[in-house]
Motif scaffolding. Structure first.
Motif, PDB file in Angstrom:
ATOM      1  N   PRO A 399      50.747   9.400 -21.724  1.00  0.00           N
ATOM      2  CA  PRO A 399      51.995  10.138 -21.520  1.00  0.00           C
ATOM      3  C   PRO A 399      53.162   9.194 -21.278  1.00  0.00           C
ATOM      4  N   VAL A 400      54.285   9.488 -21.905  1.00  0.00           N
ATOM      5  CA  VAL A 400      55.464   8.631 -21.802  1.00  0.00           C
ATOM      6  C   VAL A 400      56.257   9.051 -20.565  1.00  0.00           C
ATOM      7  N   THR A 401      56.140   8.269 -19.488  1.00  0.00           N
ATOM      8  CA  THR A 401      56.798   8.614 -18.231  1.00  0.00           C
ATOM      9  C   THR A 401      57.592   7.426 -17.700  1.00  0.00           C
ATOM     10  N   ASP A 402      58.540   7.725 -16.833  1.00  0.00           N
ATOM     11  CA  ASP A 402      59.317   6.661 -16.193  1.00  0.00           C
ATOM     12  C   ASP A 402      58.431   5.772 -15.330  1.00  0.00           C
ATOM     13  N   THR A 407      56.008   0.423 -14.498  1.00  0.00           N
ATOM     14  CA  THR A 407      54.827  -0.418 -14.337  1.00  0.00           C
ATOM     15  C   THR A 407      54.698  -1.416 -15.478  1.00  0.00           C
ATOM     16  N   LEU A 408      54.915  -0.936 -16.699  1.00  0.00           N
ATOM     17  CA  LEU A 408      54.799  -1.830 -17.854  1.00  0.00           C
ATOM     18  C   LEU A 408      55.854  -2.926 -17.816  1.00  0.00           C
ATOM     19  N   ALA A 409      57.040  -2.598 -17.339  1.00  0.00           N
ATOM     20  CA  ALA A 409      58.087  -3.622 -17.236  1.00  0.00           C
ATOM     21  C   ALA A 409      57.651  -4.736 -16.293  1.00  0.00           C
ATOM     22  N   PRO A 441      59.402  -3.949 -21.431  1.00  0.00           N
ATOM     23  CA  PRO A 441      59.983  -2.607 -21.405  1.00  0.00           C
ATOM     24  C   PRO A 441      60.612  -2.269 -20.060  1.00  0.00           C
ATOM     25  N   ARG A 442      61.471  -1.288 -20.034  1.00  0.00           N
ATOM     26  CA  ARG A 442      62.113  -0.822 -18.806  1.00  0.00           C
ATOM     27  C   ARG A 442      62.224   0.698 -18.865  1.00  0.00           C
ATOM     28  N   PRO A 443      62.284   1.350 -17.710  1.00  0.00           N
ATOM     29  CA  PRO A 443      62.385   2.805 -17.717  1.00  0.00           C
ATOM     30  C   PRO A 443      63.708   3.281 -18.296  1.00  0.00           C
ATOM     31  N   ALA A 444      63.652   4.440 -18.933  1.00  0.00           N
ATOM     32  CA  ALA A 444      64.876   5.025 -19.481  1.00  0.00           C
ATOM     33  C   ALA A 444      65.739   5.558 -18.344  1.00  0.00           C
ATOM     34  N   HIS A 459      58.869   1.029 -25.692  1.00  0.00           N
ATOM     35  CA  HIS A 459      58.460   0.044 -24.701  1.00  0.00           C
ATOM     36  C   HIS A 459      56.932  -0.031 -24.606  1.00  0.00           C
ATOM     37  N   HIS A 460      56.249   1.102 -24.727  1.00  0.00           N
ATOM     38  CA  HIS A 460      54.788   1.092 -24.787  1.00  0.00           C
ATOM     39  C   HIS A 460      54.336   0.169 -25.901  1.00  0.00           C
ATOM     40  N   ALA A 461      54.926   0.354 -27.084  1.00  0.00           N
ATOM     41  CA  ALA A 461      54.530  -0.426 -28.249  1.00  0.00           C
ATOM     42  C   ALA A 461      54.834  -1.909 -28.057  1.00  0.00           C
TER      43      ALA A 461
END
Length: 531
Positions: A399-402, A407-409, A441-444, A459-461
């Motif tokens: 799921p694409v979430t902030d 976390t990914l950032a 990546p960073r949150p939208a 950002h996931h990709a």
């Protein structure tokens, strides 16, 4: 090297001979029925009926999942435990009586089929399982089994379609082409295939087996597309059934020799490094699971090697080997088998019984004979990077979430930094522009709600691509493809351990974030992975 000769090797007595294993299991269950005769009269009735049964009916009866569950539950209720107890003593005794009448009547097949003549078989009915159909009436035994499955797993099985049956049979025929002796023996220990819908309690599970529910394997019907994948998973789960039958009649584990209610429970010892741990750390395996996985991967290494050798010849019949959901690569299967063999000796040897130790010795000898280029002892980098890339692939479907984007950032920055430290430790230059990960990546932002989802998906990709580049670079730098430590300075840090710390930390962070995401399917109950 002609690997086809190992098909016969893995079918030899005692550990590979299915006829021998099955005979010993039958004797063990007859002894158990004998021990129940005083307290459960139906056990005596069943034993008497079995004395006059045909060999085929005896084979199907003593392999029946419901019968074996009922016997085990009546005999050792403290082992089954209250949480999993879904057959009352009265119901279990009724199961034995119903099956005794079924055998006494001289039925053609096993108890769960009842009087039905419409069963769909995987292949030859004399030695392959049949496929469960929920809409098929099977009387008391069938209804009891249906309730048992729902209580045990929290969901019912799916109705197979004609296309499901077709690809299952294709997978069976493919096994017969590649590994006839081994696959026929393994499949003879499986009596029933249950197709799961791949949703709810079954979500996220490709295939499974359980020692507490022997004789049946479960396959996710959503994934029945590629015959090569189906062949691998059929063999994988059937081999578990073969090992379960062996364990029921042999001293595989030391705890099997202790019948007391206070026998020690499972102790997690070995980390299956290639598996994502999740919030529960369920990639930490007890000795039974390590043994079961080792047994499977030795066989899969042979199957997948033969598949790779014969893929072009079989392509017209079964499609391309590299179709979506391909088989496990043979080198991965070999590497996992070697790691598990080392782990059994180093961590689990005291928990193996005499038969278990001799089986490990035998399988290890076969593995060494098959693999001319084994990984160096103690290596693990390649296994960790398997998990590292597996997590990245899963993120593409998350799921694409902030929260996840945040976390990914952070992980993108920390993994890039660790990557540069590893390169410094081995005296290599950074061939990637990993510093760009510090900005993405960073949150939208909340004020870009319309475009935020697309940004987060991108950002996931980006995160997954960075992981792929890091893994590719590390494996390319490793002189043997398995370890970087030979490149490190004598007094310097271990590059392999630096990678291990990075992967384990990232796994914990990703698991915690996923568990906190309401829409995440990992929060639903699911079965533990078999390997």
């Amino acid at each position: 090297m002609d690997l086809t000769t190992f098909d016969a090797v893995l079918s030899r007595k005692p550990f590979g001979d299915s006829g021998y294993v099955r005979e010993q299991m039958h004797r063990a269950f007859k002894r158990r029925l004998e021990s129940l005769c005083v307290s459960v009269p139906a056990a005596r009735h069943l034993l008497t009926a079995l004395q006059h049964a045909t060999p085929h009916l005896e084979y199907r009866t003593l392999g029946d999942p419901l019968l074996r569950r009922a016997v085990q539950q009546l005999l050792t209720p403290e082992v089954v435990g209250p949480r999993r107890k879904s057959l009352s003593p009265q119901s279990a005794a009724h199961v034995l009586e119903t099956i005794a009448q079924h055998v006494e009547a001289g039925a053609a097949n096993g108890p769960l089929q009842g009087e039905s003549a419409g069963a769909r078989w995987l292949g030859d009915p004399s030695r392959t399982p049949w496929i469960w159909s929920p809409d098929q009436d099977r009387g008391f035994a069938g209804h009891t089994f249906t309730r048992f499955i729902e209580q045990q797993f929290g969901a019912e099985l799916a109705q197979p379609s004609e296309s499901d049956l077709a690809v299952l049979r294709q997978g069976c025929r493919l096994l017969d082409e590649l590994l006839p002796l081994t696959s026929r023996g393994a499949l003879s220990h499986t009596h029933l295939i249950g197709l799961t819908p791949g949703t709810d309690a079954w979500a996220g599970k490709s295939s499974s087996s359980q020692f507490t529910v022997v004789g049946i394997i479960f396959l996710n019907r959503k994934l029945l597309q590629n015959p090569w994948w189906v062949a691998e998973h059929l063999l994988h789960e059937a081999l578990h059934q073969k090992l379960y039958d062996f364990r029921h009649a042999h001293s595989m584990l030391t705890r099997d020799l202790d019948d007391s209610p206070n026998a020690p429970g499972d102790v997690s010892r070995v980390v299956s490094l290639w598996n994502v741990p999740g919030v529960d750390g369920n990639n930490r395996w007890d000795v039974h699971r390590v043994m079961a996985a080792f047994h499977v991967y030795v066989h899969l290494a042979l199957l997948c090697s033969l598949a790779e050798q014969h893929a072009s010849r079989l392509r017209d019949t079964y499609g391309p080997l590299d179709a979506p959901r391909p088989m496990t690569a043979s080198r991965k299967a070999f590497a996992r088998a070697h790691y598990l063999a080392e782990s059994l000796r180093a961590e689990c040897w005291d928990e193996l019984g005499l038969a278990g130790r001799r089986m490990v010795d035998w399988l290890n000898a076969v593995l060494d004979a098959m693999d001319q280029t084994p990984p160096p002892a103690g290596s693990f980098l390649h296994l960790l990077l398997d998990r590292y890339l597996k997590e990245a692939r899963r993120l593409r479907e998350a799921p694409v979430t902030d929260d996840l984007a945040t976390t990914l950032a952070a992980l993108g920055r920390s993994e890039a930094e660790t990557f540069r430290e590893v390169l410094s430790a081995v005296g290599a230059k950074d061939p990637l522009d990993t510093r760009t990960a510090e900005q993405a990546p960073r949150p939208a932002r909340d004020d870009r709600a319309t475009d935020g989802t697309a940004d987060r998906a991108e950002h996931h990709a980006t995160f997954a691509q960075q992981r792929q580049r890091i893994a590719d670079t590390l494996l390319r730098l490793a002189p043997n493809g398995y370890s970087l430590d030979s490149l490190c300075r004598p007094a310097g840090r271990s590059a392999d351990e630096m990678v291990r710390a990075m992967v384990e930390t990232s796994s914990r962070e990703l698991a915690a974030t996923s568990a906190a995401t309401p829409a995440n399917p990992d929060r639903r109950p699911r079965h533990r992975p078999s390997s």
